[in-house]
Motif scaffolding. Sequence first.
Motif, PDB file in Angstrom:
ATOM      1  N   ARG A  22       0.830  -1.213   0.000  1.00  0.00           N
ATOM      2  CA  ARG A  22       0.000   0.000   0.000  1.00  0.00           C
ATOM      3  C   ARG A  22       0.861   1.258   0.000  1.00  0.00           C
ATOM      4  O   ARG A  22       0.601   2.207  -0.741  1.00  0.00           O
ATOM      5  N   GLN A  27      -1.351   3.705  -2.862  1.00  0.00           N
ATOM      6  CA  GLN A  27      -2.794   3.484  -2.960  1.00  0.00           C
ATOM      7  C   GLN A  27      -3.441   3.826  -1.620  1.00  0.00           C
ATOM      8  O   GLN A  27      -3.702   2.972  -0.797  1.00  0.00           O
ATOM      9  N   VAL A  30      -7.731   3.060  -0.700  1.00  0.00           N
ATOM     10  CA  VAL A  30      -8.267   1.775  -0.273  1.00  0.00           C
ATOM     11  C   VAL A  30      -8.583   1.852   1.208  1.00  0.00           C
ATOM     12  O   VAL A  30      -7.777   2.347   2.003  1.00  0.00           O
ATOM     13  N   GLN A  43     -10.686  -8.253   2.504  1.00  0.00           N
ATOM     14  CA  GLN A  43     -10.447  -6.818   2.608  1.00  0.00           C
ATOM     15  C   GLN A  43      -9.064  -6.449   2.077  1.00  0.00           C
ATOM     16  O   GLN A  43      -8.890  -5.431   1.423  1.00  0.00           O
ATOM     17  N   GLN A  46      -8.690  -5.888  -1.695  1.00  0.00           N
ATOM     18  CA  GLN A  46      -9.146  -4.642  -2.314  1.00  0.00           C
ATOM     19  C   GLN A  46      -7.984  -3.892  -2.954  1.00  0.00           C
ATOM     20  O   GLN A  46      -8.177  -3.130  -3.897  1.00  0.00           O
ATOM     21  N   LEU A  47      -6.786  -4.104  -2.456  1.00  0.00           N
ATOM     22  CA  LEU A  47      -5.601  -3.450  -2.992  1.00  0.00           C
ATOM     23  C   LEU A  47      -5.229  -3.996  -4.374  1.00  0.00           C
ATOM     24  O   LEU A  47      -4.593  -3.320  -5.156  1.00  0.00           O
ATOM     25  N   ASN A  49      -5.521  -5.028  -8.142  1.00  0.00           N
ATOM     26  CA  ASN A  49      -6.299  -4.625  -9.314  1.00  0.00           C
ATOM     27  C   ASN A  49      -6.346  -5.719 -10.374  1.00  0.00           C
ATOM     28  O   ASN A  49      -6.903  -5.512 -11.434  1.00  0.00           O
TER      29      ASN A  49
END
Length: 105
Positions: A22, A27, A30, A43, A46-47, A49
């Motif tokens: 992260r 990012q 998020v 969860q 979510q980072l 793609n």
Amino acid sequence: DDLATVGDELRRRALEAYTTARVSTGQKDVAEPDWSDPQVSFQLAQLCNDLDFRQQLLTLRSETERLKQLLLYFPQHVVRFQHAELLRQVSPRNGHSKHIPIQQG
């Protein structure tokens, strides 16, 4: 799997890998994961793609296996993300004349 069966060491390593990824990718949009969630792997994903990878995680029934997959994925994610950012910066300068300022004279 629940919190008792997913080892503390694995969760700690997943937290470190997630945080490193992260920060390295910048990012910040998020949402911060709820670390008390027994299925925190969803969860953390979510980072990511990479939709194929996210789909692969959905097929895994074990939280332990999902966290292990994320541990392998995050370092690759950083490299891919940084490469994509570099391409975004370099692509406008690809030699096409539309990017050359027109001199009025």
